[in-house]
Each structure stands twice: as structure tokens, then as C-alpha cells.
Write an enzyme that holds these catalytic residues in place. Structure first.
Site, PDB file in Angstrom:
ATOM      1  N   HIS A   1       0.714  -1.295   0.002  1.00  0.00           N
ATOM      2  CA  HIS A   1      -0.014  -0.130   0.221  1.00  0.00           C
ATOM      3  C   HIS A   1       1.179   1.462   0.343  1.00  0.00           C
ATOM      4  CE1 HIS A   1      -3.700  -2.263   1.461  1.00  0.00           C
ATOM      5  NE2 HIS A   1      -3.615  -2.297   0.496  1.00  0.00           N
TER       6      HIS A   1
ATOM      7  N   HIS B   1     -10.655  -9.135  -6.361  1.00  0.00           N
ATOM      8  CA  HIS B   1     -11.389  -8.271  -5.678  1.00  0.00           C
ATOM      9  C   HIS B   1     -10.316  -7.655  -6.757  1.00  0.00           C
ATOM     10  CE1 HIS B   1      -9.797  -5.187  -3.081  1.00  0.00           C
ATOM     11  NE2 HIS B   1      -8.727  -5.664  -2.558  1.00  0.00           N
TER      12      HIS B   1
ATOM     13  N   GLU C   1      -8.372  -5.053  -5.981  1.00  0.00           N
ATOM     14  CA  GLU C   1      -7.352  -4.619  -6.121  1.00  0.00           C
ATOM     15  C   GLU C   1      -5.941  -4.749  -6.728  1.00  0.00           C
ATOM     16  OE1 GLU C   1      -6.959  -3.865  -2.077  1.00  0.00           O
ATOM     17  OE2 GLU C   1      -5.193  -2.020  -1.952  1.00  0.00           O
TER      18      GLU C   1
ATOM     19  N   ASP D   1      -2.600  -5.736  -6.649  1.00  0.00           N
ATOM     20  CA  ASP D   1      -2.295  -6.320  -6.047  1.00  0.00           C
ATOM     21  C   ASP D   1      -2.796  -7.724  -6.689  1.00  0.00           C
ATOM     22  OD1 ASP D   1      -4.057  -5.599  -4.264  1.00  0.00           O
ATOM     23  OD2 ASP D   1      -2.951  -7.216  -2.904  1.00  0.00           O
TER      24      ASP D   1
ATOM     25  N   HIS E   1     -11.925  -6.215   1.855  1.00  0.00           N
ATOM     26  CA  HIS E   1     -12.047  -4.216   2.295  1.00  0.00           C
ATOM     27  C   HIS E   1     -12.236  -3.512   1.244  1.00  0.00           C
ATOM     28  CE1 HIS E   1      -7.602  -3.358   1.441  1.00  0.00           C
ATOM     29  NE2 HIS E   1      -8.408  -4.735   0.893  1.00  0.00           N
TER      30      HIS E   1
ATOM     31  N   ASP F   1      -8.159 -11.317   0.611  1.00  0.00           N
ATOM     32  CA  ASP F   1      -7.476 -10.798   1.354  1.00  0.00           C
ATOM     33  C   ASP F   1      -8.138 -11.513   2.525  1.00  0.00           C
ATOM     34  OD1 ASP F   1      -6.010  -9.038  -0.148  1.00  0.00           O
ATOM     35  OD2 ASP F   1      -7.636  -7.542  -0.200  1.00  0.00           O
TER      36      ASP F   1
ATOM     37  N   TYR G   1      -1.909  -8.363  10.165  1.00  0.00           N
ATOM     38  CA  TYR G   1      -2.614  -7.986   8.962  1.00  0.00           C
ATOM     39  C   TYR G   1      -4.304  -7.535   9.288  1.00  0.00           C
ATOM     40  CZ  TYR G   1      -5.151  -9.199   4.308  1.00  0.00           C
ATOM     41  OH  TYR G   1      -5.276  -9.032   2.997  1.00  0.00           O
TER      42      TYR G   1
ATOM     43  N   HIS H   1      -3.414 -13.402   0.230  1.00  0.00           N
ATOM     44  CA  HIS H   1      -1.606 -13.483   0.668  1.00  0.00           C
ATOM     45  C   HIS H   1      -1.560 -14.318   1.862  1.00  0.00           C
ATOM     46  CE1 HIS H   1      -1.801  -9.783  -1.199  1.00  0.00           C
ATOM     47  NE2 HIS H   1      -3.118  -9.460  -0.122  1.00  0.00           N
TER      48      HIS H   1
HETATM   49 FE1  FEO Z   1      -7.067  -5.587  -1.070  1.00  0.00          FE
HETATM   50 FE2  FEO Z   1      -4.283  -7.874  -1.099  1.00  0.00          FE
HETATM   51  O1  FEO Z   1      -5.555  -6.470  -2.113  1.00  0.00           O
END
Ligand code: FEO
Length: 462
Positions: free
Chosen positions: A23, A79, A81, A83, A147, A166, A194, A227
Site C-alpha cells: 500500500h 477483488h 485491487e 495486487d 476490505h 484478502d 494484517y 496473501h
Molecule cells: Fe485488497 Fe490484497 O488487496
């Protein structure tokens, strides 16, 4: 290189041993991380998520070594995002017509980041499913604001795998993939860090979602997050931990966090820590210099604490910028059910303690009146009030200090997860809600126009 997860499911992600921050620089990575993508090869071939943009070409090349890309029947984007979606551009250049299953918010997120490229999105919502052959199917579960508004999990029947994205993840590199192969101390240290730094602001929503998932009576043989380690040994252990963490979690711990100019404020911090231990030997005490310690690690300790004590000297009628920035982050994380006190040295005007108290209150802490405010360097006589402060801090159980606010027809309400404010004077015309409609008169199925959560996630504004 693929790694077998279970049956016809393989991991095809990227283990990021060199990653130092996430981030931007807002999240420190101390033990590596991974972006987990998964390949399902039943009668249908399905790719679940991709990896972060910088690794997109390697991702596609590695995938080509495992399968003919044209065999991929569809992609699931849990998701948007980057990543997890960051390799889509390179991948879709190879297989441009392949359907992408995702939520409607995820379409917005992906198109917002990569532009409208005419990709073949298949919008899904909770309960929708798609057959993948061999008697198995994928069932989609929206995870709004866990999230991001677009977040989703995908459950694979037959093998009972929850691809949770996530949720339940950790920024933690585990070459062997699975939780039972990982260093258990580090695994839990990274899991709670996390949760604290990414998911805690959405804890209320998470508690509801865990109840909803429990109500589905699904069996989880594996929880495969996007992750870190994959939970295959007793996967429910992390679900139980999340239930605890989401319920205003605290341990018998007090954290002291401060910064100093000429060590006067340090002296107070250390005296407070000693006094906590003297009065309550079973309480864990941790002390951090905000300017020197890792902010995400400090926040994890704050999360575990029942109370915090925050210090700054007065500088230019205010507080040190290190402490000001830290307090802004503290507010973002929306901790609940914690007490706080303030302390600091000054030379002449001495505003720091009042400012700290205001900011701590604004961050949702129950701030006690007792404080240590010392002109110039602390003498023994200046520290005589430390026992009183500590006794007040550890004395009584928190009630979180919330005062009831009486609702009126024109009261504004704020969405807890995303911060959107419903103003009755404006209504929500895009959703057919006329100006002048009180919050209480909104239909039960009205949802936050920004993140999509239900009415009960809103709080009246004080
Ligand atoms: Fe919300 Fe691992 O991205």
C-alpha cells in the site's frame, strides 16, 4: 512453477521475498509476502485471481509453461485491487474474450484502474454459482468492504475450498505454502498485524459476515487467501481468531507510545511504564518511540491493548509531527473499547496534552482526565501524579465513553465502513430517495450508495 493445493487445484501465484512495503509505504513487510493465484483444472479450467502489476509478464509466462492459456474457460476476479488484478492486462492481451466473473463494483474498480477495454465481465452476487464439471461448482459470496466494496470470496464445492481473497491472509512468505509448514509464531504475528492494519476498520461488518458464512453450513477443508499461508491444517482456527479479533479485542496489555525532543517526555513515558508494572504486575507493558518504531507494529500492539498512553512535547503550539501523523493513522483503524491518557513536556505554552486528548477522543478512545503535563524537564515532584493516572487507566472496565445521541428527523448518519454521510436534506436521488427523507424512513433494502452495505452499518453523527 505450480504447487499442488488439493485435487485439481494448484497455486500459481508469486512469492515476494524482497517486498519491503505494501500500500505504497503504508504497511511494513518484515517477513516477505505473496500474491496467491489459483488454477482449477476440472472439466472447466478456471483461474482465480492474478498477481501484482510489476510481476504481470512473469505471471503470464509462468502460466504458459503450465497450460495452454486458451484452455482457460474463465477467470474469477475476487477483488480489483492491483495486487490481484494487476496481471489482467497482460493476460487478457493473450485471451481477450475470456469471461471474467466478478462483482459489479469490481467491474468499476478494474475499469477505473485499467480503462474500459471491452472485457467480457460476468457480474455475480452472493449465492450465484457456476458449474465447473466433475460434479463441482464455484459459489460466489460478496465480501463488501472486506476490505473494498468489490471484495468477494469464492467457494469450490467437492474440494470444499474457500478462496477468501484478502480475508484470513497475512503478509508472510511461505515457500511451502501451507499453515502447518509455517513458523507458527510468525504466522500468527503476521495474521494479527494484517487484521489490525487492514481489516480492523471493518470489524463490525466482518462479525456479520462471519455469522452469514456460518449460516451457510459449509465445510471448509481449505481456506486459501490471496496473501500468505494457505490454511489446510484446522482452517477454522483462523475463522475463530477473526471472530475474537472482530469483537473489540483486547488483552491485558497497556501500550505507551510517544516521541520526544530533549528526552523529558521519554522520562515520563518510562515512569508510566514502571508504574503500570508496579500496580499491575500481570499487565503486559510495551513502550514505543513513535518516530523510531514501525508504525504498523505499534498499531498491532495498540490493538492488543486495553489502554494506551500517548505522549508528545509541545512544539509551536502543537504536537510533534511524528505523533500527529501516527494519531491520524490511529483514527483510521477505528479501535473500540480502549482507554487512553496523554502526557508531555513543554517550555512555555504547553498545549500538547490537550491536543493529544482531543485527538485520542476523536479516534474513539475513552480518554481519562488524569494526565502528566510537565514544564521543562520532569522533576520527581512532577511525576507524583503518575500513580493516579495509572490507577485510573487500569482501574475500571471501559464503557467506551459513548454518549447516546438523540436522533431527530434531520440527523445525519455515517456509513461505518466507508464514511459516506447520509444527509436527509439531500436524500439519495440516485437511489430514488427524495430530499427531506429522514434516515429512519429509508426503505429496509436501501444500501450505502458508495460501498453497498446495509442501513444497520450506519451510525448517527454526533
Ligand atoms: Fe485488497 Fe490484497 O488487496
Amino acid at each position: 512453477m505450480r504447487k499442488k493445493v488439493k485435487g485439481n487445484v494448484s497455486w500459481v501465484g508469486y512469492i515476494d521475498w524482497e517486498l519491503e512495503t505494501f500500500h505504497g509505504d503504508d504497511y511494513s513487510i518484515l517477513n516477505g509476502s505473496s500474491q496467491n493465484a489459483y488454477l482449477i483444472e476440472e472439466e472447466k479450467t478456471v483461474l482465480i485471481d492474478t498477481v501484482w502489476t510489476p510481476h504481470r509478464f512473469d505471471f503470464v509466462e509462468n502460466l504458459k509453461k503450465e497450460i495452454d492459456l486458451k484452455k482457460i474457460d474463465f477467470i474469477v476476479a475476487n477483488h480489483g485491487e492491483c495486487d490481484h488484478s494487476g496481471s489482467l492486462t497482460a493476460l487478457m492481451d493473450e485471451i481477450p474474450d475470456t469471461p471474467i466473473y466478478c462483482t459489479s463494483q469490481c467491474v468499476k474498480s478494474i475499469e477505473g484502474q485499467y480503462g474500459k477495454r471491452g472485457w467480457n465481465f460476468k457480474v455475480v452476487k452472493t449465492g450465484d454459482s457456476v458449474e465447473i464439471g466433475n460434479g463441482k461448482k464455484l459459489v460466489f459470496v460478496e465480501m463488501k468492504m472486506l476490505h473494498w466494496p468489490d471484495s468477494m470470496a469464492t467457494y469450490m464445492t467437492g474440494d470444499n475450498i474457500l478462496f477468501s481473497n484478502d480475508a484470513f491472509g497475512q503478509h508472510f512468505a511461505v515457500e511451502e505454502l501451507f499453515n502447518d509448514k509455517a513458523d507458527q509464531c510468525l504466522l500468527y504475528k503476521e495474521a494479527i498485524k494484517y487484521f489490525t492494519n487492514i481489516l480492523n476498520p471493518f470489524a463490525a461488518i466482518l462479525s456479520k459476515k462471519l455469522d452469514e458464512i456460518a449460516g451457510l453450513n459449509l465445510t471448509f477443508d481449505i481456506i486459501a487467501p490471496s496473501h500468505g499461508a494457505i490454511w489446510r491444517d484446522n482452517p477454522m482456527q483462523i475463522v475463530k481468531k477473526y471472530a475474537e479479533w472482530a469483537a473489540a479485542y483486547q488483552e491485558n496489555q497497556i501500550t505507551v507510545a510517544y516521541d520526544t525532543m530533549w528526552e523529558g517526555t521519554t522520562k515520563i513515558a518510562h515512569r508510566i511504564a514502571e508504574e503500570i508494572h508496579r500496580q499491575s504486575p500481570d499487565t503486559v507493558v510495551k513502550v514505543f518511540n513513535i518516530a523510531k518504531a514501525d508504525k504498523n507494529e505499534i498499531m498491532t500492539e495498540v490493538f492488543k491493548s486495553k489502554a494506551i498512553v500517548v505522549g508528545s512535547p509541545t512544539v509551536s503550539n502543537s504536537i510533534l509531527s511524528s505523533v500527529a501523523g501516527w494519531l491520524e493513522f490511529l483514527k483510521q483503524l477505528k479501535f473500540k473499547n480502549k482507554k487512553a491518557a496523554a502526557f508531555g513536556c513543554y517550555g512555555w505554552s504547553g498545549e500538547s496534552v490537550r491536543i493529544l486528548q482531543e485527538k485520542l477522543r476523536d479516534a474513539g478512545f475513552e480518554v481519562i482526565d488524569e494526565n502528566i503535563r510537565v514544564m521543562w524537564n520532569p522533576e520527581e515532584s512532577d511525576l507524583e501524579k503518575v500513580p493516579e493516572l495509572v490507577s485510573s487507566l487500569i482501574g475500571s472496565t471501559n464503557d467506551n465513553g459513548d454518549k447516546e445521541t438523540t436522533a431527530t428527523a434531520m440527523s445525519k448518519y455515517q456509513c461505518g465502513p466507508c464514511g459516506y454521510i447520509y444527509d436527509p436534506a439531500k436524500g439519495d436521488p440516485d437511489s430514488g430517495i427524495a430530499p427531506g427523507t429522514p434516515f429512519e424512513s429509508l426503505p429496509d433494502d436501501w444500501c450505502c450508495p458508495v460501498c453497498g452495505v446495509s442501513k444497520d452499518m450506519f451510525n448517527i453523527m454526533k
